[in-house]
Design a protein around this motif. Structure first.
Motif, PDB file in Angstrom:
ATOM      1  N   THR A 173      -1.631 -15.493   5.557  1.00 44.40           N
ATOM      2  CA  THR A 173      -2.788 -14.745   5.072  1.00 44.40           C
ATOM      3  C   THR A 173      -3.163 -15.050   3.632  1.00 44.40           C
ATOM      4  OG1 THR A 173      -1.403 -12.877   4.408  1.00 44.40           O
ATOM      5  CG2 THR A 173      -2.362 -12.801   6.620  1.00 44.40           C
ATOM      6  N   TRP A 174      -2.404 -15.883   2.941  1.00 38.86           N
ATOM      7  CA  TRP A 174      -2.631 -16.077   1.521  1.00 38.86           C
ATOM      8  C   TRP A 174      -4.034 -16.615   1.219  1.00 38.86           C
ATOM      9  CZ3 TRP A 174      -0.872 -14.193  -2.713  1.00 38.86           C
ATOM     10  CH2 TRP A 174      -1.194 -14.786  -3.931  1.00 38.86           C
ATOM     11  N   LYS A 175      -4.532 -17.555   2.003  1.00 40.21           N
ATOM     12  CA  LYS A 175      -5.836 -18.156   1.704  1.00 40.21           C
ATOM     13  C   LYS A 175      -7.006 -17.220   1.991  1.00 40.21           C
ATOM     14  CE  LYS A 175      -4.666 -22.987   2.162  1.00 40.21           C
ATOM     15  NZ  LYS A 175      -4.943 -24.248   2.834  1.00 40.21           N
ATOM     16  N   SER A 176      -6.854 -16.330   2.960  1.00 42.02           N
ATOM     17  CA  SER A 176      -8.000 -15.515   3.351  1.00 42.02           C
ATOM     18  C   SER A 176      -7.975 -14.110   2.746  1.00 42.02           C
ATOM     19  CB  SER A 176      -8.082 -15.426   4.878  1.00 42.02           C
ATOM     20  OG  SER A 176      -6.885 -14.880   5.398  1.00 42.02           O
ATOM     21  N   VAL A 177      -6.856 -13.413   2.820  1.00 42.75           N
ATOM     22  CA  VAL A 177      -6.796 -12.022   2.365  1.00 42.75           C
ATOM     23  C   VAL A 177      -5.597 -11.884   1.423  1.00 42.75           C
ATOM     24  CG1 VAL A 177      -6.760  -9.615   3.105  1.00 42.75           C
ATOM     25  CG2 VAL A 177      -7.664 -11.360   4.637  1.00 42.75           C
ATOM     26  N   LYS A 178      -5.845 -12.123   0.147  1.00 43.16           N
ATOM     27  CA  LYS A 178      -4.742 -12.126  -0.819  1.00 43.16           C
ATOM     28  C   LYS A 178      -4.110 -10.746  -0.978  1.00 43.16           C
ATOM     29  CE  LYS A 178      -6.130 -16.101  -3.481  1.00 43.16           C
ATOM     30  NZ  LYS A 178      -5.442 -17.149  -2.871  1.00 43.16           N
ATOM     31  N   PHE A 179      -4.897  -9.680  -0.900  1.00 42.50           N
ATOM     32  CA  PHE A 179      -4.336  -8.338  -1.043  1.00 42.50           C
ATOM     33  C   PHE A 179      -3.305  -8.058   0.052  1.00 42.50           C
ATOM     34  CE2 PHE A 179      -4.393  -3.820   0.105  1.00 42.50           C
ATOM     35  CZ  PHE A 179      -3.893  -3.287  -1.073  1.00 42.50           C
ATOM     36  N   MET A 180      -3.640  -8.395   1.286  1.00 44.39           N
ATOM     37  CA  MET A 180      -2.706  -8.174   2.391  1.00 44.39           C
ATOM     38  C   MET A 180      -1.470  -9.050   2.244  1.00 44.39           C
ATOM     39  SD  MET A 180      -1.877  -6.459   4.969  1.00 44.39           S
ATOM     40  CE  MET A 180      -3.329  -5.567   5.418  1.00 44.39           C
ATOM     41  N   ALA A 181      -1.652 -10.262   1.718  1.00 43.78           N
ATOM     42  CA  ALA A 181      -0.514 -11.142   1.492  1.00 43.78           C
ATOM     43  C   ALA A 181       0.437 -10.539   0.463  1.00 43.78           C
ATOM     44  CB  ALA A 181      -0.997 -12.516   1.039  1.00 43.78           C
ATOM     45  N   VAL A 182      -0.109  -9.920  -0.566  1.00 43.99           N
ATOM     46  CA  VAL A 182       0.731  -9.276  -1.579  1.00 43.99           C
ATOM     47  C   VAL A 182       1.480  -8.099  -0.975  1.00 43.99           C
ATOM     48  CG1 VAL A 182       0.681  -7.972  -3.741  1.00 43.99           C
ATOM     49  CG2 VAL A 182      -0.650 -10.071  -3.522  1.00 43.99           C
ATOM     50  N   VAL A 183       0.806  -7.305  -0.154  1.00 41.53           N
ATOM     51  CA  VAL A 183       1.448  -6.169   0.500  1.00 41.53           C
ATOM     52  C   VAL A 183       2.574  -6.651   1.412  1.00 41.53           C
ATOM     53  CG1 VAL A 183       1.091  -4.288   2.150  1.00 41.53           C
ATOM     54  CG2 VAL A 183      -0.575  -4.683   0.342  1.00 41.53           C
ATOM     55  N   LEU A 184       2.327  -7.696   2.179  1.00 37.38           N
ATOM     56  CA  LEU A 184       3.367  -8.259   3.040  1.00 37.38           C
ATOM     57  C   LEU A 184       4.529  -8.822   2.216  1.00 37.38           C
ATOM     58  CD1 LEU A 184       1.200 -10.108   5.708  1.00 37.38           C
ATOM     59  CD2 LEU A 184       2.540  -8.032   6.042  1.00 37.38           C
ATOM     60  N   GLY A 185       4.207  -9.421   1.082  1.00 32.98           N
ATOM     61  CA  GLY A 185       5.244  -9.961   0.208  1.00 32.98           C
ATOM     62  C   GLY A 185       6.146  -8.867  -0.352  1.00 32.98           C
ATOM     63  N   ILE A 186       5.549  -7.749  -0.715  1.00 28.60           N
ATOM     64  CA  ILE A 186       6.339  -6.614  -1.205  1.00 28.60           C
ATOM     65  C   ILE A 186       7.248  -6.099  -0.095  1.00 28.60           C
ATOM     66  CG2 ILE A 186       6.187  -4.222  -1.996  1.00 28.60           C
ATOM     67  CD1 ILE A 186       3.611  -5.089  -3.500  1.00 28.60           C
ATOM     68  N   GLY A 187       6.712  -6.011   1.116  1.00 30.02           N
ATOM     69  CA  GLY A 187       7.534  -5.589   2.246  1.00 30.02           C
ATOM     70  C   GLY A 187       8.676  -6.552   2.516  1.00 30.02           C
ATOM     71  N   ALA A 188       8.412  -7.841   2.373  1.00 33.32           N
ATOM     72  CA  ALA A 188       9.459  -8.847   2.592  1.00 33.32           C
ATOM     73  C   ALA A 188      10.561  -8.720   1.555  1.00 33.32           C
ATOM     74  CB  ALA A 188       8.848 -10.244   2.549  1.00 33.32           C
ATOM     75  N   VAL A 189      10.174  -8.521   0.300  1.00 36.11           N
ATOM     76  CA  VAL A 189      11.171  -8.364  -0.764  1.00 36.11           C
ATOM     77  C   VAL A 189      12.017  -7.118  -0.516  1.00 36.11           C
ATOM     78  CG1 VAL A 189      11.429  -7.854  -3.234  1.00 36.11           C
ATOM     79  CG2 VAL A 189       9.889  -9.657  -2.484  1.00 36.11           C
ATOM     80  N   LEU A 190      11.379  -6.039  -0.088  1.00 32.05           N
ATOM     81  CA  LEU A 190      12.129  -4.808   0.204  1.00 32.05           C
ATOM     82  C   LEU A 190      13.085  -4.996   1.378  1.00 32.05           C
ATOM     83  CD1 LEU A 190       9.371  -2.098  -0.283  1.00 32.05           C
ATOM     84  CD2 LEU A 190      11.352  -2.525  -1.735  1.00 32.05           C
ATOM     85  N   ALA A 191      12.633  -5.683   2.423  1.00 34.84           N
ATOM     86  CA  ALA A 191      13.493  -5.903   3.594  1.00 34.84           C
ATOM     87  C   ALA A 191      14.697  -6.776   3.244  1.00 34.84           C
ATOM     88  CB  ALA A 191      12.689  -6.530   4.730  1.00 34.84           C
ATOM     89  N   ILE A 192      14.455  -7.850   2.507  1.00 32.73           N
ATOM     90  CA  ILE A 192      15.552  -8.740   2.130  1.00 32.73           C
ATOM     91  C   ILE A 192      16.494  -8.046   1.147  1.00 32.73           C
ATOM     92  CG2 ILE A 192      16.111 -10.923   0.962  1.00 32.73           C
ATOM     93  CD1 ILE A 192      13.554 -12.054   2.284  1.00 32.73           C
TER      94      ILE A 192
END
Length: 51
Positions: free
Chosen positions: A24-43
């Motif tokens: 999603t990075w190229k199309s919806v950067k806000f959602m990519a950031v939200v997913l990235g935060i979730g990934a960091v929390l999960a890991i």
């Protein structure tokens, strides 16, 4: 469930979310950031669970 199983599932969830960030990075950067935060929390949760 054992502690190791939960940690592996959290690592898998983090990997899945990182794939979502990549997709999603190229199309919806806000959602990519939200997913990235979730990934960091999960890991981070998986690492904390193993500690």
């Amino acid at each position: 469930m054992s502690n190791t199983t939960i940690a592996v599932l959290l690592f898998a969830l983090g990997g899945f979310l990182i794939g979502g960030v990549y997709a999603t990075w190229k199309s919806v950067k806000f959602m990519a950031v939200v997913l990235g935060i979730g990934a960091v929390l999960a890991i981070g949760g998986a690492i904390a669970w193993l500690a």
